[in-house]
Design a protein around this motif. Structure first.
Motif, PDB file in Angstrom:
ATOM      1  N   VAL A 135       0.851  -1.202   0.000  1.00  0.00           N
ATOM      2  CA  VAL A 135       0.000   0.000   0.000  1.00  0.00           C
ATOM      3  C   VAL A 135       0.881   1.245   0.000  1.00  0.00           C
ATOM      4  CG1 VAL A 135      -1.781   1.313   1.199  1.00  0.00           C
ATOM      5  CG2 VAL A 135      -1.838  -1.197   1.262  1.00  0.00           C
ATOM      6  N   GLN A 136       0.890   1.961  -1.111  1.00  0.00           N
ATOM      7  CA  GLN A 136       1.674   3.188  -1.237  1.00  0.00           C
ATOM      8  C   GLN A 136       0.910   4.177  -2.110  1.00  0.00           C
ATOM      9  OE1 GLN A 136       4.715   3.832   0.132  1.00  0.00           O
ATOM     10  NE2 GLN A 136       4.958   1.801   1.050  1.00  0.00           N
ATOM     11  N   PRO A 137       0.836   5.437  -1.716  1.00  0.00           N
ATOM     12  CA  PRO A 137       0.184   6.415  -2.602  1.00  0.00           C
ATOM     13  C   PRO A 137       1.006   6.662  -3.849  1.00  0.00           C
ATOM     14  CG  PRO A 137       1.193   7.513  -0.727  1.00  0.00           C
ATOM     15  CD  PRO A 137       1.319   6.045  -0.464  1.00  0.00           C
ATOM     16  N   ALA A 138       0.326   6.896  -4.954  1.00  0.00           N
ATOM     17  CA  ALA A 138       1.007   7.237  -6.201  1.00  0.00           C
ATOM     18  C   ALA A 138       1.447   8.694  -6.147  1.00  0.00           C
ATOM     19  CB  ALA A 138       0.076   7.010  -7.380  1.00  0.00           C
ATOM     20  N   VAL A 139       2.511   9.012  -6.854  1.00  0.00           N
ATOM     21  CA  VAL A 139       2.963  10.396  -6.991  1.00  0.00           C
ATOM     22  C   VAL A 139       2.273  10.978  -8.214  1.00  0.00           C
ATOM     23  CG1 VAL A 139       4.938  11.907  -7.411  1.00  0.00           C
ATOM     24  CG2 VAL A 139       5.186   9.904  -5.929  1.00  0.00           C
ATOM     25  N   LEU A 140       1.537  12.059  -8.020  1.00  0.00           N
ATOM     26  CA  LEU A 140       0.828  12.690  -9.131  1.00  0.00           C
ATOM     27  C   LEU A 140       1.810  13.391 -10.054  1.00  0.00           C
ATOM     28  CD1 LEU A 140      -2.048  13.378 -10.237  1.00  0.00           C
ATOM     29  CD2 LEU A 140      -1.905  15.496  -8.907  1.00  0.00           C
ATOM     30  N   VAL A 141       1.653  13.172 -11.357  1.00  0.00           N
ATOM     31  CA  VAL A 141       2.504  13.818 -12.337  1.00  0.00           C
ATOM     32  C   VAL A 141       2.391  15.337 -12.202  1.00  0.00           C
ATOM     33  CG1 VAL A 141       0.728  13.907 -14.139  1.00  0.00           C
ATOM     34  CG2 VAL A 141       3.149  13.787 -14.788  1.00  0.00           C
ATOM     35  N   ALA A 142       3.439  16.059 -12.526  1.00  0.00           N
ATOM     36  CA  ALA A 142       3.415  17.518 -12.447  1.00  0.00           C
ATOM     37  C   ALA A 142       2.499  18.103 -13.514  1.00  0.00           C
ATOM     38  CB  ALA A 142       4.827  18.070 -12.619  1.00  0.00           C
ATOM     39  N   SER A 143       1.894  19.230 -13.201  1.00  0.00           N
ATOM     40  CA  SER A 143       1.037  19.916 -14.161  1.00  0.00           C
ATOM     41  C   SER A 143       1.841  20.272 -15.412  1.00  0.00           C
ATOM     42  CB  SER A 143       0.472  21.188 -13.527  1.00  0.00           C
ATOM     43  OG  SER A 143      -0.321  21.903 -14.447  1.00  0.00           O
ATOM     44  N   GLY A 144       1.295  19.947 -16.574  1.00  0.00           N
ATOM     45  CA  GLY A 144       1.952  20.259 -17.839  1.00  0.00           C
ATOM     46  C   GLY A 144       2.922  19.200 -18.333  1.00  0.00           C
ATOM     47  N   ALA A 145       3.226  18.193 -17.495  1.00  0.00           N
ATOM     48  CA  ALA A 145       4.211  17.162 -17.872  1.00  0.00           C
ATOM     49  C   ALA A 145       3.527  15.989 -18.568  1.00  0.00           C
ATOM     50  CB  ALA A 145       4.968  16.693 -16.638  1.00  0.00           C
ATOM     51  N   ARG A 146       2.841  16.290 -19.662  1.00  0.00           N
ATOM     52  CA  ARG A 146       2.112  15.253 -20.401  1.00  0.00           C
ATOM     53  C   ARG A 146       3.096  14.321 -21.110  1.00  0.00           C
ATOM     54  NH1 ARG A 146      -0.385  14.236 -25.377  1.00  0.00           N
ATOM     55  NH2 ARG A 146      -2.497  13.407 -25.175  1.00  0.00           N
ATOM     56  N   PRO A 147       2.879  12.997 -21.044  1.00  0.00           N
ATOM     57  CA  PRO A 147       3.791  12.068 -21.732  1.00  0.00           C
ATOM     58  C   PRO A 147       3.833  12.334 -23.237  1.00  0.00           C
ATOM     59  CG  PRO A 147       2.337  10.894 -20.219  1.00  0.00           C
ATOM     60  CD  PRO A 147       1.819  12.290 -20.322  1.00  0.00           C
ATOM     61  N   LYS A 148       4.992  12.186 -23.826  1.00  0.00           N
ATOM     62  CA  LYS A 148       5.147  12.407 -25.262  1.00  0.00           C
ATOM     63  C   LYS A 148       4.685  11.184 -26.047  1.00  0.00           C
ATOM     64  CE  LYS A 148       9.107  15.507 -24.668  1.00  0.00           C
ATOM     65  NZ  LYS A 148       8.325  16.713 -24.991  1.00  0.00           N
TER      66      LYS A 148
ATOM     67  N   PHE B 136     -12.482   0.838 -15.508  1.00  0.00           N
ATOM     68  CA  PHE B 136     -12.754   2.266 -15.378  1.00  0.00           C
ATOM     69  C   PHE B 136     -12.098   2.752 -14.091  1.00  0.00           C
ATOM     70  CE2 PHE B 136     -16.649   1.739 -18.070  1.00  0.00           C
ATOM     71  CZ  PHE B 136     -16.417   2.782 -18.940  1.00  0.00           C
ATOM     72  N   GLY B 137     -11.480   3.895 -14.128  1.00  0.00           N
ATOM     73  CA  GLY B 137     -10.886   4.458 -12.911  1.00  0.00           C
ATOM     74  C   GLY B 137      -9.503   3.954 -12.596  1.00  0.00           C
ATOM     75  N   GLY B 138      -9.016   2.962 -13.348  1.00  0.00           N
ATOM     76  CA  GLY B 138      -7.719   2.380 -13.063  1.00  0.00           C
ATOM     77  C   GLY B 138      -6.563   3.318 -13.358  1.00  0.00           C
ATOM     78  N   PRO B 139      -5.405   3.094 -12.703  1.00  0.00           N
ATOM     79  CA  PRO B 139      -4.249   3.987 -12.857  1.00  0.00           C
ATOM     80  C   PRO B 139      -3.423   3.724 -14.101  1.00  0.00           C
ATOM     81  CG  PRO B 139      -3.741   2.247 -11.293  1.00  0.00           C
ATOM     82  CD  PRO B 139      -5.188   2.065 -11.667  1.00  0.00           C
ATOM     83  N   LEU B 140      -2.876   4.802 -14.648  1.00  0.00           N
ATOM     84  CA  LEU B 140      -1.913   4.751 -15.741  1.00  0.00           C
ATOM     85  C   LEU B 140      -0.664   5.462 -15.240  1.00  0.00           C
ATOM     86  CD1 LEU B 140      -1.505   4.082 -18.848  1.00  0.00           C
ATOM     87  CD2 LEU B 140      -2.142   6.471 -19.260  1.00  0.00           C
ATOM     88  N   VAL B 141       0.484   4.759 -15.214  1.00  0.00           N
ATOM     89  CA  VAL B 141       1.699   5.350 -14.658  1.00  0.00           C
ATOM     90  C   VAL B 141       2.832   5.328 -15.675  1.00  0.00           C
ATOM     91  CG1 VAL B 141       1.064   4.691 -12.304  1.00  0.00           C
ATOM     92  CG2 VAL B 141       2.530   3.179 -13.661  1.00  0.00           C
ATOM     93  N   ASN B 142       3.799   6.230 -15.489  1.00  0.00           N
ATOM     94  CA  ASN B 142       4.966   6.273 -16.368  1.00  0.00           C
ATOM     95  C   ASN B 142       6.118   5.476 -15.761  1.00  0.00           C
ATOM     96  OD1 ASN B 142       6.071   7.948 -14.382  1.00  0.00           O
ATOM     97  ND2 ASN B 142       5.741   9.828 -15.550  1.00  0.00           N
ATOM     98  N   ASP B 143       7.285   5.510 -16.423  1.00  0.00           N
ATOM     99  CA  ASP B 143       8.413   4.705 -15.951  1.00  0.00           C
ATOM    100  C   ASP B 143       9.046   5.251 -14.677  1.00  0.00           C
ATOM    101  OD1 ASP B 143       9.574   6.935 -17.044  1.00  0.00           O
ATOM    102  OD2 ASP B 143      10.808   5.866 -18.498  1.00  0.00           O
ATOM    103  N   MET B 144       8.586   6.425 -14.243  1.00  0.00           N
ATOM    104  CA  MET B 144       9.039   6.983 -12.963  1.00  0.00           C
ATOM    105  C   MET B 144       7.999   6.723 -11.868  1.00  0.00           C
ATOM    106  SD  MET B 144      10.582  10.620 -14.341  1.00  0.00           S
ATOM    107  CE  MET B 144      11.109  11.128 -12.706  1.00  0.00           C
ATOM    108  N   HIS B 145       7.013   5.895 -12.196  1.00  0.00           N
ATOM    109  CA  HIS B 145       5.933   5.511 -11.278  1.00  0.00           C
ATOM    110  C   HIS B 145       5.050   6.698 -10.896  1.00  0.00           C
ATOM    111  CE1 HIS B 145       7.886   1.630 -11.014  1.00  0.00           C
ATOM    112  NE2 HIS B 145       8.996   2.234 -10.661  1.00  0.00           N
ATOM    113  N   GLU B 146       4.994   7.705 -11.774  1.00  0.00           N
ATOM    114  CA  GLU B 146       4.095   8.837 -11.545  1.00  0.00           C
ATOM    115  C   GLU B 146       2.735   8.529 -12.166  1.00  0.00           C
ATOM    116  OE1 GLU B 146       7.098  12.664 -11.704  1.00  0.00           O
ATOM    117  OE2 GLU B 146       6.486  11.732 -13.593  1.00  0.00           O
ATOM    118  N   LEU B 147       1.690   8.949 -11.494  1.00  0.00           N
ATOM    119  CA  LEU B 147       0.327   8.741 -11.987  1.00  0.00           C
ATOM    120  C   LEU B 147       0.025   9.791 -13.048  1.00  0.00           C
ATOM    121  CD1 LEU B 147      -2.334   7.117 -11.537  1.00  0.00           C
ATOM    122  CD2 LEU B 147      -2.980   8.875  -9.877  1.00  0.00           C
TER     123      LEU B 147
END
Length: 301
Positions: A172-185, A253-264
């Motif tokens: 059980v660990q909270p996800a780190v929210l991606v920074a505003s504007g840091a949309r994946p390329k 529905f509602g499931g998480p999508l994370v990047n390789d830095m484990h950011e949500l």
């Protein structure tokens, strides 16, 4: 959050040449589903931010832990939409030098949004198995984004507040929210997880948590794939897809999508079919400023 209209609402404006009836969300999304198809088993300790939303003891959606007392999920999972009759009064334009030819009145249906009864919802954390194990947390509040639209599925996000905290552990660990504007390329590799069905038409959802690697697709290409749908690909969305016949489906529905830095970076919102080659999955883009700010502001209240 309740967005309602009066028992008899009156709308005033210019008449359309051909009035367009308001469709119900059920008819709009009858062929849209979401599940992980072609994924592989994953242990919760690999994705400890993963949570499940249960309604009356049954799994309905995925979610992501974002704070000790908060999980992020899809608004479509926890907001009910009903129709209410309203009277629309409109003026008909007259040809020639202008003016009005007369006034018309017609009955229309307007959507009424209301959160599900929080007392019926539970959030399960710390388990790889659907509807079993881990900790089951009572929900005290459902907060959907105030711009959520059940027809287009824009701003399809909601936060659930739990009575007890999600206690940190290897599972059980909270996800780190991606920074505003840091949309994946475009082309970036992301990971989606959940307990959705593993193939289209399958009746049962898997017991074991599944995960799948997907790649970001350009928004223009994604919008072209769904050009004829009532749901829209816009600046609130992020599209991604796996290999052919591998994707997301009913139950995720509602499931998480994370990047390789484990950011949500996203929340599973909708798709047509399960991993169909021409139909990428659509996620809420959590890097969009007003969505990112809303999440951070809400969990700090």
């Amino acid at each position: 959050m309740v967005r309602a209209v009066a028992a008899l609402a009156v709308l005033v404006g210019l008449c359309q040449a051909t009035p367009v009836p308001l469709e119900t969300p059920q008819s709009l999304h009858s062929d849209i589903s979401l599940q992980i198809s072609g994924g592989s088993d994953v242990d919760i300790q690999r994705v400890p931010y993963q949570a499940a939303v249960e309604l009356s003891s049954e799994h309905i959606c995925g979610a992501a832990i974002v704070a000790p007392h908060w999980v992020l999920t899809s608004a479509a999972c926890v907001v009910e939409v009903r129709s209410r009759r309203a009277l629309r009064i409109c003026a008909s334009a007259r040809g020639g030098r202008g003016g009005l030819a007369g006034v018309q009145a017609e009955s229309v249906e307007l959507p009424v949004y209301s959160p599900r009864d929080a007392s019926l919802l539970r959030v399960r954390v710390g388990s790889s198995v659907r509807e079993s194990g881990g900790a089951l947390l009572e929900v005290t509040q459902v907060v959907a984004h105030d711009k959520y639209d059940a027809t287009t599925l824009a701003y399809n996000v909601a936060l659930l507040q739990t009575r007890a905290p999600a206690t940190r552990s290897p599972s059980v660990q909270p996800a780190v929210l991606v920074a505003s504007g840091a949309r994946p390329k475009g082309g970036a590799k992301l990971l989606v997880s959940g307990w959705g069905k593993t193939s289209l038409g399958e009746f049962f959802k898997p017991l074991q948590l599944q995960s799948l690697s997907v790649s970001v697709l350009a928004r223009t290409l994604c919008a072209r794939a769904y050009a004829s749908e009532a749901t829209k690909v816009d600046d609130t969305t992020l599209c991604a897809r796996g290999e052919d016949w591998k994707g997301v489906c009913e139950g995720d529905f509602g499931g998480p999508l994370v990047n390789d830095m484990h950011e949500l970076v996203g929340v599973a919102s909708w798709a047509k079919g399960c991993g169909f080659p021409r139909n990428p999955a659509v996620f809420v883009d959590l890097a969009k400023d007003d969505i990112n700010t809303w999440v951070q502001t809400t969990i700090k209240k």
